[in-house]
Design an enzyme around this catalytic site. Structure first.
Site, short mmCIF file in Angstrom:
data_model
loop_
_atom_site.label_atom_id
_atom_site.label_comp_id
_atom_site.label_asym_id
_atom_site.label_seq_id
_atom_site.Cartn_x
_atom_site.Cartn_y
_atom_site.Cartn_z
N ASP A 163 29.17 72.66 20.51
CA ASP A 163 30.47 72.35 20.33
C ASP A 163 30.70 71.08 20.80
O ASP A 163 30.09 70.53 21.78
CB ASP A 163 31.33 73.58 20.99
CG ASP A 163 30.97 73.49 22.59
OD1 ASP A 163 31.56 72.82 23.41
OD2 ASP A 163 30.08 74.35 22.95
N GLU A 167 41.49 78.75 28.76
CA GLU A 167 40.69 78.57 30.04
C GLU A 167 41.53 77.82 31.06
O GLU A 167 42.76 77.70 31.10
CB GLU A 167 39.40 77.91 29.88
CG GLU A 167 39.40 76.79 29.17
CD GLU A 167 38.30 75.75 29.19
OE1 GLU A 167 37.50 75.56 30.09
OE2 GLU A 167 37.93 75.47 27.85
N ASP A 201 40.96 78.14 22.43
CA ASP A 201 40.20 77.88 23.87
C ASP A 201 41.30 77.83 24.64
O ASP A 201 41.93 77.25 24.95
CB ASP A 201 39.72 76.24 23.73
CG ASP A 201 39.10 75.96 24.91
OD1 ASP A 201 38.73 76.86 25.93
OD2 ASP A 201 38.73 74.67 25.23
#
Length: 265
Positions: free
Chosen positions: A64, A155, A153
């Protein structure tokens, strides 16, 4: 006759003045610039790193990338066995990756199966707004056998409070808002990238997304560890931030034909 100040006094006064003009609050100096976040940015700081990944049968190597990597040597990664890749497309509703074209089309050009991800900032705009922004700026999907569904994503907040100032129920609602809108825009269920410790802290270990949304787990250790509630297995695992050519390396939990299957939906 004027009084003379002792020289040590004058030196101390000068030093104090310099310290006042040069001092920068620690929090301000350490806060990243908006837009610089990427997959796994908080993993080392919050989860640490322990051990090397255990080699398992039928796993497919991936990477990634974000603007941090710049122009990526895709042919080198392909030669090393990397077969899939995710590129950061967007963050919040204020940032698009300036290297997106080279990274996204470059991975496709060497034969990789590739997709895009969005770094969520739940404290700036709604989940629906960010999903629409993502879908319009690189996060779309087409059934061509080489395009993976988009990734949320979600987090640690690199710019402030870990949970973006939200309660667990408010965070779950924000995520649901994003996922619903992304599916409506693309026809695909987004992948959720997260770490178990963050998910437990910030969603109360909510289990309700596991039936529809594949899990991409982040853990830099010899195994992915305990998964968030609801998921009996992971689809992808980010296992290191210090791999060859590109630091962030990942394992797909299956052979290459399963990566193709996820791309095709």
């Amino acid at each position: 006759m004027p009084l003379r100040r002792p020289r040590p006094f004058l030196a101390a006064l000068l030093l104090a003045a310099l310290s006042l003009t040069c001092a920068v609050p620690a929090a301000a100096a350490d806060t990243p610039v908006r837009g610089s976040a990427h997959l796994g940015m908080g993993v080392l700081a919050h989860d640490g790193s322990a051990g090397s990944p255990v080699t398992r049968a039928a796993q497919t190597e991936g990477v990634d990338v974000s603007a941090y990597q710049g122009n990526v040597a895709w042919s080198t990664l392909w030669s090393s066995g990397v077969r899939w890749a995710y590129t950061k497309a967007t963050e919040g509703t204020y940032y698009t990756n300036p290297y997106f074209a080279q990274q996204y089309t470059g991975s496709y050009g060497v034969g990789m199966i590739r997709g895009a991800y969005h770094f969520a900032t739940p404290d700036t705009t709604s989940g629906a707004t960010q999903a629409a922004y993502f879908a319009s700026n690189g996060g779309g999907w087409s059934k061509d056998g080489q395009t993976l569904p988009g990734v949320l994503d979600i987090e640690w907040n690199p710019y402030g409070d870990a949970c973006y100032g939200k309660s667990a129920s408010a965070m779950v609602s924000w995520i649901a808002d994003f996922l619903t809108t992304y599916r409506a825009r693309t026809g695909r269920d987004a992948v959720i990238y997260t770490a178990t410790t963050w998910w437990t802290q910030c969603t109360g270990n909510y289990a309700g997304f596991a039936t529809a949304n594949p899990l991409w787990i982040a853990r830099y250790a010899s195994d992915p560890g305990t998964l968030p509630a609801g998921w009996g297995f992971y689809t992808m695992w980010q296992y290191t931030s210090s791999g060859p050519t590109v630091g962030d390396h990942d394992k797909f939990n299956g052979a290459l034909d399963r990566v193709v299957a996820l791309a095709n939906g």
